[in-house]
Design an enzyme around this catalytic site. Sequence first.
Site, mmCIF file in Angstrom:
data_model
loop_
_atom_site.group_PDB
_atom_site.id
_atom_site.type_symbol
_atom_site.label_atom_id
_atom_site.label_comp_id
_atom_site.label_asym_id
_atom_site.label_seq_id
_atom_site.Cartn_x
_atom_site.Cartn_y
_atom_site.Cartn_z
ATOM 1 N N TYR A 144 6.566 -3.715 0.416
ATOM 2 C CA TYR A 144 5.616 -2.753 -0.156
ATOM 3 C C TYR A 144 5.010 -1.946 0.983
ATOM 4 C CZ TYR A 144 1.371 -0.954 -2.462
ATOM 5 O OH TYR A 144 0.371 -0.144 -2.950
ATOM 6 N N ASP A 238 6.424 -1.325 9.510
ATOM 7 C CA ASP A 238 5.180 -1.246 8.753
ATOM 8 C C ASP A 238 4.404 -2.548 8.995
ATOM 9 O OD1 ASP A 238 4.238 -0.709 5.243
ATOM 10 O OD2 ASP A 238 3.085 -1.165 7.055
ATOM 11 N N LYS A 266 -5.759 -2.372 7.723
ATOM 12 C CA LYS A 266 -6.478 -3.649 7.529
ATOM 13 C C LYS A 266 -7.290 -4.080 8.754
ATOM 14 C CE LYS A 266 -3.005 -4.875 4.099
ATOM 15 N NZ LYS A 266 -3.515 -5.272 2.776
HETATM 16 P P1 KE4 Z 1 -3.320 0.366 1.488
HETATM 17 O O1 KE4 Z 1 -3.026 1.781 1.008
HETATM 18 O O2 KE4 Z 1 -3.503 -0.604 0.334
HETATM 19 O O3 KE4 Z 1 -4.462 0.314 2.493
HETATM 20 O O4 KE4 Z 1 -2.054 -0.148 2.304
HETATM 21 C C1 KE4 Z 1 -0.782 -0.110 1.711
HETATM 22 C C2 KE4 Z 1 0.129 -1.103 2.418
HETATM 23 C C3 KE4 Z 1 1.104 -0.619 3.273
HETATM 24 N N1 KE4 Z 1 1.939 -1.452 3.926
HETATM 25 C C4 KE4 Z 1 1.818 -2.804 3.779
HETATM 26 C C5 KE4 Z 1 2.756 -3.701 4.521
HETATM 27 C C6 KE4 Z 1 0.828 -3.349 2.920
HETATM 28 O O5 KE4 Z 1 0.741 -4.692 2.778
HETATM 29 C C7 KE4 Z 1 -0.037 -2.488 2.231
HETATM 30 C C8 KE4 Z 1 -1.103 -2.994 1.279
HETATM 31 N N2 KE4 Z 1 -1.117 -4.391 1.048
HETATM 32 C C9 KE4 Z 1 -1.646 -4.831 -0.224
HETATM 33 C C10 KE4 Z 1 -1.562 -6.360 -0.236
HETATM 34 N N3 KE4 Z 1 -0.294 -6.781 -0.660
HETATM 35 C C11 KE4 Z 1 -3.001 -4.308 -0.511
HETATM 36 C C12 KE4 Z 1 -3.690 -4.977 -1.681
HETATM 37 C C13 KE4 Z 1 -3.749 -4.067 -2.895
HETATM 38 O O6 KE4 Z 1 -2.783 -3.319 -3.152
HETATM 39 O O7 KE4 Z 1 -4.812 -4.124 -3.559
#
Ligand code: KE4
Length: 431
Positions: A144, A238, A266
């Site tokens: 993701y 990523d 994060k």
């Molecule tokens: P954000 O747009 O949620 O800040 O980041 C997207 C993203 C991009 N790349 C990786 C590897 C990620 O894990 C994420 C976001 N992670 C999720 C947890 N699996 C965020 C939690 C959510 O979607 O509420």
Amino acid sequence: MNREASKVAFEEAQNLIPGGVDSPVRAFKSVGGTPIFIARGEGAYLVDIDGNRYVDFVQSWGPLLFGHRDETIEKAVLDAVKNGLSFGAPTLAETELAKLVVSFFDSIEKVRFVSSGTEAVMSAIRLARGFTNRDDILKFTGCYHGHSDALLVEAGSGAATFGHPSSPGVPADFTKHTLLAEYNNIQSVKECFADSKDIACVIIEPIAGNMGLVPADKEFLHELRRICDENGTLLIFDEVMSGFRGSLHGAESITGVTPDIVTLGKVIGGGMPVGAFGARKEIMNMLSPDGPVYQAGTLSGNPVAMAAGYAALSKLKQNARVMTVLQERATRLVHGMRNAAKEQGITMQVDVRGSMFGFFFNEHEVKNFADACRSDTGLFAKFHSAMLDEGFYFACSLYETGFISTATTDEMIEATIAASERVFKAIKSGQ
Ligand code: KE4
């Protein structure tokens, strides 16, 4: 445990916010039950609006490496707030955080800050396309990378390597340049490169945390690097989740594979909204206003968020051993839970990378998304709910990763294992 207030709060929230949440995973859909409304965090604990306290193994999905309300980070934010919240103009805070990020990653010479991981990845892909003057991108099933259109794809029919939209609202045209391969399967990568000579970049979570914790095999990553070099394709790691969680100096430092672009998020915001992408100068200089690849953001480099991120990464810089300590603690946790499960005839696959831990209720090792999908989701839901009642807050989906913070003590680890013994016993006896 009484969670009446959360139940009432969730009812009301659902009338005003889709699903009652501002991000879907929080709705507890895959584990059932009512999401818990949080009143506050305290170190390693979350306290809900009913006053129940939980050891937090989610830590806002990764950012809170130092737990809730870390004094240093909180002071940095409060001090920054007194100078103003946002200027839309350059500040020293951005330069200072950029220096820190660059100091941790050999592959990064310049970095651009944004406000989320999605934004970081979306921008990195545009940069890769601009740098290579190519349109196609390759991602892996189960990884993701945020919710930008080109990345919301699922496998097409049969052996087709080009993806199809995985969400309504994403036009097929927006995903026709996205190829899909299987994680840890270099043959599937070769098939994609046979189907397209126009691949701008391969994007991968080198330590995947969005299909559960599934680290890429070193040999696979080395082969991926070789194929990218052979084809003039950029390799994007990523590390929005795994950055400063799976290692101190990036997956490159533990795999020996150097990416062309790294995306972060994060932890680098210390709990405030920060994303970032970085690369060698040759690539980053393509970005506006120096170069032609456009990218922008009103709150990018927000000084309060920069202060939180700077405080967090400075703590890491001053205490490099922390990752080793957290890895040892995470390992004790998952091995303890695995033994507790085994006592009841339940098989758990477990893995750890730095402060990240994962587990699957699965008879076999999990190497990719298809393997992960063969895990016992019903058992996971029972485990999640029972551990919640015991006062331990795990991720509400088996396709997520757990985290240990510096505030998570050895005593909490032991208490979690002991609780899991009670839970597995109860599950086995059908309670
Ligand atoms: P954000 O747009 O949620 O800040 O980041 C997207 C993203 C991009 N790349 C990786 C590897 C990620 O894990 C994420 C976001 N992670 C999720 C947890 N699996 C965020 C939690 C959510 O979607 O509420």
